[in-house]
Design an enzyme around this catalytic site. Structure first.
Site, PDB file in Angstrom:
ATOM      1  N   SER A 166      79.408  45.318   0.212  1.00  0.00           N
ATOM      2  CA  SER A 166      78.974  44.063   0.788  1.00  0.00           C
ATOM      3  C   SER A 166      77.460  43.958   0.982  1.00  0.00           C
ATOM      4  CB  SER A 166      79.663  43.859   2.148  1.00  0.00           C
ATOM      5  OG  SER A 166      79.253  44.842   3.077  1.00  0.00           O
TER       6      SER A 166
ATOM      7  N   LYS B 178      70.296  43.259   7.047  1.00  0.00           N
ATOM      8  CA  LYS B 178      71.478  42.607   6.496  1.00  0.00           C
ATOM      9  C   LYS B 178      71.969  41.527   7.451  1.00  0.00           C
ATOM     10  CE  LYS B 178      76.049  44.076   4.695  1.00  0.00           C
ATOM     11  NZ  LYS B 178      76.914  45.265   4.478  1.00  0.00           N
TER      12      LYS B 178
ATOM     13  N   SER C  62      80.222  49.949   1.121  1.00  0.00           N
ATOM     14  CA  SER C  62      79.301  48.824   0.999  1.00  0.00           C
ATOM     15  C   SER C  62      77.835  49.203   0.857  1.00  0.00           C
ATOM     16  CB  SER C  62      79.457  47.887   2.202  1.00  0.00           C
ATOM     17  OG  SER C  62      80.719  47.252   2.163  1.00  0.00           O
TER      18      SER C  62
END
Length: 506
Positions: free
Chosen positions: A151, A75, A175
């Protein structure tokens, strides 16, 4: 190896093929690169690639490593690779490069995973959607007009879209679990401190943030946790390396006492209304657990959602203000001149005006809730709840409207942030930000592990996950139950692969 064949396997399945010599790691990596090159322009899941470096690193992988050269993605947030960009989803960090690998990245390599690139995240990971101004917005592979959540929305789109079998993700308020629910994936948030964040950070958001992954299979999640868990030097959480997470899948769990709730104490104070399909997902999951022999009882968690949201947002504001100072130090750009989205800048101003006593009071409330949930789990092994109030929303539907951003921009006026806090803007922010996802922050505040399990698909083809929470350290119980459910449902067989290119491009 053809892309179609590559997409038929999870990570451990590909590793087994490599170890048996049925396919080389170079062939697996080539198939992953081909999938990314063909489908990512429409998916928007990957913000940058590092194919050449990954190829060099892949040649050094030991064949007996758990993942034996399987490709993955990290990520674009917290997961640092030495000398390479890490933008945190923000234009303010677009040119920043990490000075050293994060502990997590080192452990990924030791486990035999090769990192092909980074996935999209909202600016600084602040939203439950993934729509950063500085980068492409990922689409939901099930329904491209809809959001994959956030997210870790880029990671979810990459796995559900068949680019990689597993992608690294992080969870500070849902997330991992929100994108897992919206994209039909398995998503485990481990216990607080289980996965190290060093050396760049010891903890993030007072320990609310935990790193792990989004996966197609439960066994990939469990094997990864075996490989990456345990404190590193300087960790504030004294959790030694443990094993046995993958082994926990080898037998079904003992009969469990499961509390079932629609999460009304969490959502009602924020004005949350459950979509009928989410209710149906919880009810059907409860019946499925009962059919497997577990004891179920409809009981709400002993938590007041309004106070929980207020305390979560209080620390969120404080940490964002500190993060902006850190970004300024790293980039040499004054905070006032950082290239930030309007809502990020406004929330940072609120955080800068937050009294220290309010910050500490909020943290003490987290501790109170943790004690209450520990007492709750003396009666129940697990808690079953929704992940989100609805299936995946339309892209753009939850991003702050322009009118809201203009209102937030008024916080630049001297003294306005102090007045806004006194006028109760924090409560409005909590309601606006968390109304659609009020159920996931509980596990981040208490530190307990939680997972989203993809047990339902709506008539119009949208996946809906359900959430299960365990007491601190209860990952083995969660994983064993998830494996039991996976054997019943076989959700990975129904992922939207291969992607219909024309449909995704609409």
């Amino acid at each position: 190896m053809e892309v179609r064949e590559y997409r038929a396997y999870d990570g451990l399945g590909l590793a087994a093929l490599i170890r048996r010599g049925e396919v080389s790691r170079e062939e697996v990596s080539a198939a992953a690169r081909a999938a990314i090159e063909a489908d990512n322009p429409a998916l928007g899941a990957v913000v940058r690639t590092r194919f050449a470096k990954a190829a060099v690193e892949g040649r050094a992988v030991e064949s007996e490593a758990p993942f034996a050269g399987v490709p993955t993605l990290t990520k674009d947030l917290l997961m640092a690779i030495r000398g390479e960009p890490l933008a945190f989803g923000s234009a303010a960090m677009a040119d920043w490069r990490a000075s050293e690998d994060s502990t997590l990245v080192r452990r990924l390599r030791e486990a035999g995973l090769t990192i092909l690139g980074q996935t999209t995240t909202p600016e600084l990971g602040l939203m439950g959607i993934t729509e950063p101004r500085a980068f492409p917005h990922p689409v939901n592979p099930w329904q491209p007009a809809h959001s994959p959540g956030g997210s870790s929305g880029g990671a979810a789109a990459a796995v559900a879209g068949g680019l990689v079998p597993l992608a690294l993700a992080g969870d500070g308020g849902g997330s991992i679990r929100i994108p897992a629910s919206h994209c039909g994936l398995f998503g485990l948030k481990p216990s607080r401190g289980r996965v190290p964040l060093g050396p760049m950070f010891g903890e993030v958001w007072q320990g609310a943030v935990v790193e792990h992954a989004l996966t197609r299979s439960v066994r990939d999640s469990a094997a990864l946790l075996d490989a990456i868990n345990g404190m590193d030097a300087g960790s504030p959480w004294p959790l030694p390396r443990e094993q046995g997470f993958l082994a926990a899948l080898s037998r079904p769990p003992e009969k469990l006492r499961v509390a079932v709730s629609f999460g009304e104490p969490l959502g009602a104070p924020l004005g949350t209304h459950l979509d009928p399909e989410v209710r149906r997902a919880v009810e059907q999951s409860a019946r499925r657990l009962e059919a497997l022999g577990h004891h179920l009882e409809w009981v709400d968690p002993t938590v007041e959602g309004g106070a929980l949201a207020d305390s979560y947002l209080t620390l969120y504001l404080g940490h964002l203000a500190a993060d902006l100072v850190w970004i300024s130090d790293q980039t040499g750009v004054p905070v006032s001149r950082l290239e930030l989205e309007p809502s990020t800048r406004a929330i940072g101003r609120l955080g800068r005006c937050l009294p220290a006593r309010d910050y500490e009071t909020a943290k003490r409330y987290w501790n109170r809730v943790a004690w209450d949930m520990a007492a709750f789990h003396r009666r129940f092994d697990l808690l079953l709840m929704p992940v989100a109030a609805t299936p995946a929303p339309l892209r753009g539907a939850l991003y702050p409207a322009r009118a809201r951003e203009r209102l937030m921009a008024l916080l630049a006026i001297p003294g306005a942030s102090h007045l806004a806090l006194k006028a109760g803007l924090l409560k409005r922010l909590a309601a606006d930000s968390l109304r659609m996802t009020p159920f996931t922050q509980l596990a981040n505040l208490t530190g307990q592990p939680a997972m989203s399990v993809p047990l339902h698909v709506t008539p119009d083809g949208s996946p809906v996950g359900v959430q299960l929470l365990a007491p601190m350290g209860g990952e083995r119980c969660l994983l064993a139950l998830a494996a039991q459910l996976e054997a019943e449902v076989n959700w990975a067989a129904h992922l939207p692969r291969p992607i219909a290119q024309a449909e995704v491009s609409r």
